[in-house]
Design an enzyme around this catalytic site. Structure first.
Site, PDB file in Angstrom:
ATOM      1  N   LYS A 112       0.821  -1.216   0.000  1.00 56.01           N
ATOM      2  CA  LYS A 112       0.000   0.000   0.000  1.00 56.01           C
ATOM      3  C   LYS A 112       0.854   1.265   0.000  1.00 56.01           C
ATOM      4  O   LYS A 112       0.404   2.332  -0.387  1.00 56.01           O
ATOM      5  CB  LYS A 112      -0.976  -0.029   1.161  1.00 56.01           C
ATOM      6  CG  LYS A 112      -1.962  -1.170   0.991  1.00 56.01           C
ATOM      7  CD  LYS A 112      -3.178  -1.053   1.863  1.00 56.01           C
ATOM      8  CE  LYS A 112      -4.245  -2.068   1.449  1.00 56.01           C
ATOM      9  NZ  LYS A 112      -3.850  -3.461   1.695  1.00 56.01           N
TER      10      LYS A 112
HETATM   11  C1  LIG Z   1      -4.540  -4.585   1.136  1.00 55.47           C
HETATM   12  C2  LIG Z   1      -3.790  -5.874   1.116  1.00 55.47           C
HETATM   13  C3  LIG Z   1      -4.132  -6.932   0.231  1.00 55.47           C
HETATM   14  C4  LIG Z   1      -5.333  -6.867  -0.673  1.00 55.47           C
HETATM   15  O1  LIG Z   1      -5.184  -5.938  -1.723  1.00 55.47           O
HETATM   16  P1  LIG Z   1      -6.438  -5.397  -2.540  1.00 55.47           P
HETATM   17  O2  LIG Z   1      -5.915  -4.342  -3.436  1.00 55.47           O
HETATM   18  O3  LIG Z   1      -7.393  -4.868  -1.503  1.00 55.47           O
HETATM   19  O4  LIG Z   1      -7.022  -6.553  -3.286  1.00 55.47           O
HETATM   20  C5  LIG Z   1      -3.341  -8.063   0.230  1.00 55.47           C
HETATM   21  N1  LIG Z   1      -2.280  -8.179   1.065  1.00 55.47           N
HETATM   22  C6  LIG Z   1      -1.919  -7.190   1.923  1.00 55.47           C
HETATM   23  C7  LIG Z   1      -0.747  -7.405   2.817  1.00 55.47           C
HETATM   24  C8  LIG Z   1      -2.646  -6.005   1.978  1.00 55.47           C
HETATM   25  O5  LIG Z   1      -2.287  -5.033   2.840  1.00 55.47           O
END
Ligand SMILES: *Cc1c(COP(=O)(O)O)cnc(C)c1O
Length: 462
Positions: A112
């Site tokens: 993220k």
């Molecule tokens: C947010 C997240 C996901 C999922 O990603 P999306 O874009 O919501 O599908 C998977 N793994 C981790 C560690 C995350 O923080």
């Protein structure tokens, strides 16, 4: 470049307004009116480039005149300069023709950061020249909140308040939210669960007087700017394995469908992606849906990959919009049905979805076994989310096409689960080894709209 809503009833916006608005006023999500394409020669030219240069080439066609080229290059440089790896998104090999894309070298150790760091820079630039100020309020089960705080800390034109469920995030996640010392950062521990946090956030957005008074803005995963930033690493990784001359497949640990949708955008832009595989944990609404069983909500079953524990996958609406031939009325109708519990997908739309995406799921036992197996066969310590991806990728992989699995978080972010599966407790990277010595700053707030409004206004001096 203009952006339109998936529900067809909100005004088309520029990139800047799309980014600052987040959710469309008709409840829909913004998507580009047209998806720009890159020629094979333009893609081939990315070979050997820095991550930042590739980021500029991939995103530039989407941002219109919101930033000059010079400004945009500077924002990208600022966003990724603090990452703990010179490649930003390095590829490592797990097995013959199976690669892991490490997306966890940012400041909060999850993918993220790629989107949030850039969003922070873009918000600051866009608001600064208007001399405007916004209040960002977000709800988190852990990763989004820490990434948002890290991205906005110390910026002049933004205050950021993050609601997290008291006692229900990991120690690392909590400390990443509570230890930044900057006065524009406000961690709020809510007496409730994640659903309560999300519900109070929604209440705040629906309270128009409050919303206007504090100039509320959102940076949750439906923000188009976040999806866009994630398109870049599909290009950088595929090109390093031989694209555009060679087809590449991807497997993506999926929750809200933002990361995998970025892969679809890369494909539409001309990157030769063969398979785009959605990997889910036991909360498998997307896997069931993509196998033709309709989209029907159940109850969330907490797992060791909590960032994928979802019932409603918000960015899936963007995939549905394209699958239904960009018919906003059809999407609005489906979302109404979702309010009653779920919907079935027309045969034509299902065909479109299955041509683009395939899917698989991993149980808790399979996830644990994959963590142990990957350590044994490659020396890689996987976080539980990445392990879900690796497990599904192993099933979907074909001899002829390289498979890249996205590693979405660093194992040290989930030390208890990783230790239980592998016997090894992963240490934090040296640059954040003092996380547990830093002073925490957090306000505990009741699960109550008025209490939250009072606290936020007070903190802003309003
Ligand atoms: C947010 C997240 C996901 C999922 O990603 P999306 O874009 O919501 O599908 C998977 N793994 C981790 C560690 C995350 O923080």
């Amino acid at each position: 470049m203009r952006y339109i809503s998936t529900r067809g009833k909100a005004p088309a916006l520029s990139f800047e307004d799309t980014m600052l608005t987040g959710l469309a006023r008709d409840g829909g999500l913004y998507v580009p009116e047209e998806i720009p394409t890159l020629t094979p020669a333009q893609i081939a030219a990315m070979a050997g480039q820095s991550y930042e240069e590739t980021a500029f080439s991939v995103m530039r066609p989407f941002i219109g005149d919101t930033f000059t080229d010079e400004e945009f290059r500077e924002l990208i440089a600022n966003a990724y300069g603090g990452f703990g790896h010179a490649a930003r998104a390095p590829l490592v090999q797990l097995a013959p023709n199976h690669f892991l894309l490490e997306l966890f070298h940012g400041p909060t150790l999850a993918f993220k950061d790629f989107a949030m760091q850039l969003i922070g820079q873009m918000f600051q630039k866009a608001l600064g020249r208007k001399d405007a100020r916004v209040t960002i309020v977000g709800a988190t089960s852990g990763d989004t909140g820490s990434a948002a705080i890290e991205a906005f800390r110390g910026l002049d034109n933004v205050d950021v308040f993050i609601l997290y469920p008291h006692g229900r995030v990991s120690d690392v996640q909590r400390r990443q939210m509570t230890t930044p010392a900057e006065s524009n950062v406000h961690a709020l521990a809510i007496d409730g669960d994640f659903d309560d946090c999300q519900a109070r956030l929604k209440d705040m957005f629906n309270d128009f007087e409050f919303r206007d008074t504090v100039k509320l803005a959102g940076v949750n995963s439906i923000n188009w700017g976040r999806v866009l930033a994630q398109v870049v690493y599909y290009f950088s990784s595929a090109v390093s394995l031989g694209a555009p001359e060679r087809e590449i497949s991807f497997t993506v640990p999926t929750g809200n469908f933002g990361d995998i949708f970025a892969g679809y955008i890369a494909k539409r832009m001309g990157l030769p992606i063969k398979d785009l595989v959605v990997a889910t944990n036991q909360n498998d609404i997307l896997d069931r849906c993509l196998k033709g069983q309709g989209y029907h909500k159940g109850m969330v079953e907490p797992s060791i990959s909590p960032s994928m524990d979802i019932q409603v996958s918000s960015n899936f609406e963007r995939a549905l919009f394209d699958a239904y031939g960009r018919d906003g009325n059809a999407v609005a109708q489906l979302m109404d049905e979702l309010g009653q519990g779920g919907f079935d997908i027309s045969q034509g739309a299902m065909q479109v979805l299955q041509d683009i995406y395939s899917s698989g799921r991993a149980t808790e036992e399979e996830t644990n076994a994959t963590i142990a197996q990957a350590l044994k066969t490659s020396g890689e310590l996987l976080c539980p989310h990445s392990a879900v991806g690796v497990k599904v990728a192993q099933e979907k992989r074909e001899e002829a096409t390289p498979m890249i699995t996205l590693a979405t978080a660093h194992p040290a972010k989930f030390p208890d689960a990783v230790e239980a599966a592998s016997g090894i407790r992963p240490p934090l990277p040296p640059r954040m080894a003092d996380l547990f010595d830093r002073e925490e700053r957090v306000t505990r707030v009741a699960n109550d709209l008025d209490a939250l409004k009072t606290h936020i206004k007070g903190a802003l001096g309003l």
